[in-house]
Design an enzyme around this catalytic site. Structure first.
Site, PDB file in Angstrom:
ATOM      1  N   GLU A  81      67.876 -33.579  38.181  1.00  0.00           N
ATOM      2  CA  GLU A  81      68.448 -32.181  38.564  1.00  0.00           C
ATOM      3  C   GLU A  81      67.461 -31.126  38.712  1.00  0.00           C
ATOM      4  O   GLU A  81      67.977 -30.519  39.844  1.00  0.00           O
ATOM      5  CB  GLU A  81      69.453 -31.805  37.217  1.00  0.00           C
ATOM      6  CG  GLU A  81      70.493 -32.882  37.291  1.00  0.00           C
ATOM      7  CD  GLU A  81      71.220 -32.793  35.747  1.00  0.00           C
ATOM      8  OE1 GLU A  81      70.720 -32.057  34.749  1.00  0.00           O
ATOM      9  OE2 GLU A  81      72.047 -33.783  35.356  1.00  0.00           O
ATOM     10  N   HIS A 114      63.212 -33.710  35.312  1.00  0.00           N
ATOM     11  CA  HIS A 114      64.545 -34.212  35.302  1.00  0.00           C
ATOM     12  C   HIS A 114      64.925 -34.219  36.852  1.00  0.00           C
ATOM     13  O   HIS A 114      64.752 -33.335  37.599  1.00  0.00           O
ATOM     14  CB  HIS A 114      65.279 -33.466  34.547  1.00  0.00           C
ATOM     15  CG  HIS A 114      66.752 -34.216  34.287  1.00  0.00           C
ATOM     16  ND1 HIS A 114      67.865 -33.965  35.347  1.00  0.00           N
ATOM     17  CD2 HIS A 114      67.134 -34.868  33.213  1.00  0.00           C
ATOM     18  CE1 HIS A 114      68.881 -34.649  34.755  1.00  0.00           C
ATOM     19  NE2 HIS A 114      68.428 -35.319  33.498  1.00  0.00           N
ATOM     20  N   SER A 128      74.193 -42.349  31.557  1.00  0.00           N
ATOM     21  CA  SER A 128      75.623 -42.518  31.127  1.00  0.00           C
ATOM     22  C   SER A 128      75.209 -43.508  30.029  1.00  0.00           C
ATOM     23  O   SER A 128      75.990 -44.390  29.671  1.00  0.00           O
ATOM     24  CB  SER A 128      76.562 -43.250  32.335  1.00  0.00           C
ATOM     25  OG  SER A 128      76.808 -42.238  33.389  1.00  0.00           O
ATOM     26  N   GLU A 168      65.627 -42.716  34.797  1.00  0.00           N
ATOM     27  CA  GLU A 168      66.919 -42.469  34.900  1.00  0.00           C
ATOM     28  C   GLU A 168      67.104 -42.645  36.288  1.00  0.00           C
ATOM     29  O   GLU A 168      67.177 -41.661  37.271  1.00  0.00           O
ATOM     30  CB  GLU A 168      67.081 -41.016  34.650  1.00  0.00           C
ATOM     31  CG  GLU A 168      66.642 -40.827  33.293  1.00  0.00           C
ATOM     32  CD  GLU A 168      67.340 -39.417  32.683  1.00  0.00           C
ATOM     33  OE1 GLU A 168      68.510 -39.321  31.889  1.00  0.00           O
ATOM     34  OE2 GLU A 168      67.138 -38.446  33.217  1.00  0.00           O
ATOM     35  N   ASN A 222      69.615 -34.575  25.678  1.00  0.00           N
ATOM     36  CA  ASN A 222      69.611 -33.638  26.783  1.00  0.00           C
ATOM     37  C   ASN A 222      70.907 -32.684  26.937  1.00  0.00           C
ATOM     38  O   ASN A 222      71.678 -33.277  27.401  1.00  0.00           O
ATOM     39  CB  ASN A 222      68.975 -34.255  28.082  1.00  0.00           C
ATOM     40  CG  ASN A 222      69.049 -33.164  28.962  1.00  0.00           C
ATOM     41  OD1 ASN A 222      68.722 -32.078  29.012  1.00  0.00           O
ATOM     42  ND2 ASN A 222      68.950 -33.675  30.540  1.00  0.00           N
ATOM     43  N   GLY A 249      75.494 -38.802  34.530  1.00  0.00           N
ATOM     44  CA  GLY A 249      76.654 -38.015  34.756  1.00  0.00           C
ATOM     45  C   GLY A 249      77.800 -38.826  35.462  1.00  0.00           C
ATOM     46  O   GLY A 249      78.994 -38.089  35.664  1.00  0.00           O
ATOM     47  N   LYS A 309      71.305 -29.963  28.504  1.00  0.00           N
ATOM     48  CA  LYS A 309      71.280 -29.440  29.705  1.00  0.00           C
ATOM     49  C   LYS A 309      71.931 -28.083  29.619  1.00  0.00           C
ATOM     50  O   LYS A 309      71.450 -27.434  28.377  1.00  0.00           O
ATOM     51  CB  LYS A 309      72.200 -30.379  30.544  1.00  0.00           C
ATOM     52  CG  LYS A 309      71.907 -31.793  30.538  1.00  0.00           C
ATOM     53  CD  LYS A 309      72.674 -32.219  31.972  1.00  0.00           C
ATOM     54  CE  LYS A 309      72.103 -33.991  31.883  1.00  0.00           C
ATOM     55  NZ  LYS A 309      72.561 -34.554  33.065  1.00  0.00           N
TER      56      LYS A 309
HETATM   57  P1  PGA Z   1      74.094 -38.655  31.257  1.00  0.00           P
HETATM   58  O1  PGA Z   1      72.672 -37.681  31.504  1.00  0.00           O
HETATM   59  O2  PGA Z   1      73.940 -39.161  29.964  1.00  0.00           O
HETATM   60  O3  PGA Z   1      75.271 -37.569  31.165  1.00  0.00           O
HETATM   61  O4  PGA Z   1      74.555 -39.540  32.423  1.00  0.00           O
HETATM   62  C1  PGA Z   1      71.550 -38.318  31.327  1.00  0.00           C
HETATM   63  C2  PGA Z   1      70.281 -37.337  31.731  1.00  0.00           C
HETATM   64  O5  PGA Z   1      70.487 -36.815  32.744  1.00  0.00           O
HETATM   65  O6  PGA Z   1      69.321 -37.071  31.075  1.00  0.00           O
END
Ligand code: PGA
Length: 254
Positions: A100, A98, A216, A170, A12, A176, A14
């Protein structure tokens, strides 16, 4: 790795990568991952790079995903992208709900379920994201949150569609942040989600649904996470922005 379901690892990206950067990354990935057959590999660039990335990966073992789409078909929805438009670009997967988007765009489970239905109607496979916040985990509400999100966001899907829907667990506190769920925490949540799918669908159908872990994921923890019986792949953010680390995650999972 001997798994009951074929692993699926998706990157992803983003809101990152110009078209030129996206092409460089995907060319490197194509080269690095040319021999991998055991894992479904997906990259999810921003909308602006989908068309050109699609041309580079055509005929390869890398599939294309989008990061969002509208719940509506084509029409007067300024700024939105319809599933049909993604299909035209050879997009096969679409990330929905997601955390976010749940947080910043206030996406609800009801909206996500509408998007999932629209995705299936256009033959796209949704990757539906669920996960608890740190406050919810600390309050002992993880299972309640996951149940509400899985039930709500998969509402109205047939069993056949459910099998073609990927769930991404997640934990919001792991996205992140560099904090990964322990393998035990991940397996526990995945087993809970699968148990819920048994109730909502049936045992045979639930066993076919792939559940990715996200938050992560990096080369050093990918193998252990994906060795868990109910962890069927990974949704990778930060570590998918560089060919070396994303390719290593995939190679480590084979
Ligand atoms: P990350 O993000 O691997 O940077 O923690 C995962 C995601 O948001 O899909």
């Amino acid at each position: 790795m001997n798994k009951e379901r074929k692993l699926i690892v998706a990157g992803n990206w983003k809101m990152n990568k110009t078209v030129a950067e996206a092409l460089e990354l995907v060319r490197d990935l194509k080269h690095e991952l040319a021999n991998i057959k055991e894992v479904d590999i997906v990259v999810c660039p921003p909308f602006t790079a989908l068309s050109e990335v699609a041309q580079v990966i055509r005929g390869s073992n890398i599939d294309l995903g989008a990061q969002n789409m509208s719940e509506h078909g084509p029409g007067a929805y300024t700024g939105e992208i319809a599933a049909e438009m993604l299909g035209e670009l050879a997009v096969r997967y679409v990330i929905l709900g997601h955390s976010e988007r749940r947080q910043y765009q206030k996406e609800s489970d009801e909206l996500i379920s509408k998007k999932a239905q629209a995705a299936h109607a256009a033959s796209l496979q949704p990757i539906v994201c669920v996960g608890e916040t740190l406050a919810e985990r600390e309050a002992g509400q993880t299972e309640k949150v996951l149940e509400t999100q899985v039930r709500g966001s998969s509402k109205g899907l047939s069993k056949a569609q459910a099998v073609e829907t990927i769930i991404a667990y997640e934990p919001v506190w792991a996205i992140g942040t560099g904090k990964t769920a322990t393998t035990a925490q991940a397996q526990e949540a995945h087993a809970f989600i699968r148990g819920l799918l048994v109730k909502l669908l049936d045992e045979g159908t639930a066993r076919r649904v792939r559940i990715q872990y996200g938050g992560s994921v990096k080369p050093s923890n990918a193998r252990e996470l994906m060795s868990q019986p109910d962890v069927d792949g990974a949704l990778v953010g930060g570590a998918s922005l560089e060919a070396k680390s994303f390719a290593e995650i995939i190679k480590n999972s084979v």
